[in-house]
Design a protein around this motif. Structure first.
Motif, PDB file in Angstrom:
ATOM      1  N   GLU A  43       0.834  -1.207   0.000  1.00  0.00           N
ATOM      2  CA  GLU A  43       0.000   0.000   0.000  1.00  0.00           C
ATOM      3  C   GLU A  43       0.866   1.253   0.000  1.00  0.00           C
ATOM      4  OE1 GLU A  43      -2.548  -0.709   3.367  1.00  0.00           O
ATOM      5  OE2 GLU A  43      -4.087  -1.643   2.114  1.00  0.00           O
ATOM      6  N   GLU A  44       1.958   1.237   0.766  1.00  0.00           N
ATOM      7  CA  GLU A  44       2.858   2.394   0.791  1.00  0.00           C
ATOM      8  C   GLU A  44       3.511   2.601  -0.572  1.00  0.00           C
ATOM      9  OE1 GLU A  44       5.523   1.538   4.008  1.00  0.00           O
ATOM     10  OE2 GLU A  44       4.028   2.026   5.538  1.00  0.00           O
ATOM     11  N   ALA A  45       3.921   1.517  -1.224  1.00  0.00           N
ATOM     12  CA  ALA A  45       4.528   1.619  -2.551  1.00  0.00           C
ATOM     13  C   ALA A  45       3.515   2.148  -3.560  1.00  0.00           C
ATOM     14  CB  ALA A  45       5.061   0.261  -2.994  1.00  0.00           C
ATOM     15  N   LYS A  49       3.688   5.657  -5.737  1.00  0.00           N
ATOM     16  CA  LYS A  49       3.568   5.691  -7.193  1.00  0.00           C
ATOM     17  C   LYS A  49       2.436   6.609  -7.637  1.00  0.00           C
ATOM     18  CE  LYS A  49       5.798   1.443  -8.434  1.00  0.00           C
ATOM     19  NZ  LYS A  49       6.629   1.629  -9.600  1.00  0.00           N
ATOM     20  N   VAL A  50       1.322   6.583  -6.921  1.00  0.00           N
ATOM     21  CA  VAL A  50       0.202   7.472  -7.247  1.00  0.00           C
ATOM     22  C   VAL A  50       0.638   8.929  -7.097  1.00  0.00           C
ATOM     23  CG1 VAL A  50      -2.073   8.254  -6.459  1.00  0.00           C
ATOM     24  CG2 VAL A  50      -1.638   5.822  -6.770  1.00  0.00           C
ATOM     25  N   ALA A  51       1.376   9.214  -6.032  1.00  0.00           N
ATOM     26  CA  ALA A  51       1.859  10.579  -5.815  1.00  0.00           C
ATOM     27  C   ALA A  51       2.831  10.989  -6.917  1.00  0.00           C
ATOM     28  CB  ALA A  51       2.523  10.691  -4.444  1.00  0.00           C
ATOM     29  N   GLY A  54       0.899  11.658 -10.051  1.00  0.00           N
ATOM     30  CA  GLY A  54       0.195  12.928  -9.931  1.00  0.00           C
ATOM     31  C   GLY A  54       1.121  14.110 -10.130  1.00  0.00           C
ATOM     32  N   ALA A  55       2.324  14.008  -9.564  1.00  0.00           N
ATOM     33  CA  ALA A  55       3.302  15.080  -9.717  1.00  0.00           C
ATOM     34  C   ALA A  55       3.758  15.195 -11.180  1.00  0.00           C
ATOM     35  CB  ALA A  55       4.499  14.846  -8.803  1.00  0.00           C
ATOM     36  N   ALA A  56       4.002  14.076 -11.813  1.00  0.00           N
ATOM     37  CA  ALA A  56       4.414  14.091 -13.217  1.00  0.00           C
ATOM     38  C   ALA A  56       3.292  14.634 -14.098  1.00  0.00           C
ATOM     39  CB  ALA A  56       4.811  12.676 -13.666  1.00  0.00           C
ATOM     40  N   ASP A  57       2.085  14.229 -13.820  1.00  0.00           N
ATOM     41  CA  ASP A  57       0.947  14.707 -14.590  1.00  0.00           C
ATOM     42  C   ASP A  57       0.795  16.208 -14.444  1.00  0.00           C
ATOM     43  OD1 ASP A  57      -1.290  14.174 -16.272  1.00  0.00           O
ATOM     44  OD2 ASP A  57      -2.617  14.394 -14.514  1.00  0.00           O
ATOM     45  N   ALA A  58       0.934  16.709 -13.226  1.00  0.00           N
ATOM     46  CA  ALA A  58       0.818  18.152 -12.990  1.00  0.00           C
ATOM     47  C   ALA A  58       1.946  18.904 -13.697  1.00  0.00           C
ATOM     48  CB  ALA A  58       0.833  18.442 -11.495  1.00  0.00           C
TER      49      ALA A  58
END
Length: 62
Positions: A43-45, A49-51, A54-58
Motif C-alpha cells: 500500500e505504501e509503494a 507511485k500514485v503521488a 500525480g506530480a508528473a501529470d501536474a
C-alpha cells in the motif's frame, strides 16, 4: 519432549495458494503477521507511485 521441539523454527515466506493444513496455529499466526506487513508495504509503494504519477501529470500539463 520431542526432538523437533528443540530445533529452532525457520520462518519461510508465505507462498500464495500453498497448503495450510500442515501449519500449526502459531505458524498460521506468524504468516498472518507477515502478510499484513507485506500488504502495508504494498500500500505504501502504491501510494508513492500514485503521488509520483500525480506530480508528473501536474508537471507535464503546464
Amino acid at each position: 519432549m520431542r526432538d523437533d521441539e528443540d530445533r529452532p523454527r525457520t520462518v519461510t515466506a508465505h507462498e500464495i495458494g500453498q497448503r495450510l493444513d500442515a501449519l500449526s496455529v502459531e505458524d498460521l499466526a506468524a504468516r498472518i503477521v507477515l502478510l499484513r506487513q507485506e500488504i502495508e508495504r504494498l500500500e505504501e509503494a502504491r501510494q508513492a507511485k500514485v503521488a509520483a504519477l500525480g506530480a508528473a501529470d501536474a508537471f507535464f500539463k503546464r
